[in-house]
Design a protein around this motif. Structure first.
Motif: not given
Length: 68
Positions: A16-21, A49-51, A26-28, A4-7
Motif C-alpha cells: 500500500x502506498x501512503x503519502x501526504x504527511x 520516494x517517487x525517484x 506516516x511511520x506512526x 495513493x492507490x488500492x493495495x
C-alpha cells in the motif's frame, strides 16, 4: 495522509502506498495499521520516494514500532 492507490500484490506481499504527511506521521500510521486484525506479523514499512529506481527500494522499518 492519503492512500495513493488500492493495495497490490507484489510476490507474496501486499503493498500500500501512503503519502501526504511527514515521515514520522506516516511511520506512526504504519504502526497502527500493523496492529489491525488480519494483518500478519512481520509487517514492514519501506521509506522511499517517487525517484526510487525500482518499486519497493528504500529503507525498511519493521512495524509496529511498539505495542499500542
Amino acid at each position: 495522509m492519503e492512500v495513493f492507490d488500492e493495495g497490490e500484490e507484489d510476490g507474496d506481499v501486499y503493498v500500500f502506498v501512503v503519502t501526504g504527511a511527514g515521515e514520522g506521521d506516516l511511520l506512526a500510521l504504519a504502526s497502527r495499521v500493523a496492529t489491525l486484525p488480519g494483518v500478519p506479523a512481520g509487517s514492514v514499512a519501506v521509506v522511499s520516494n517517487d525517484g526510487a529506481e525500482e518499486f519497493g527500494l528504500g529503507r525498511r522499518v519493521v512495524r509496529p514500532l511498539s505495542a499500542p
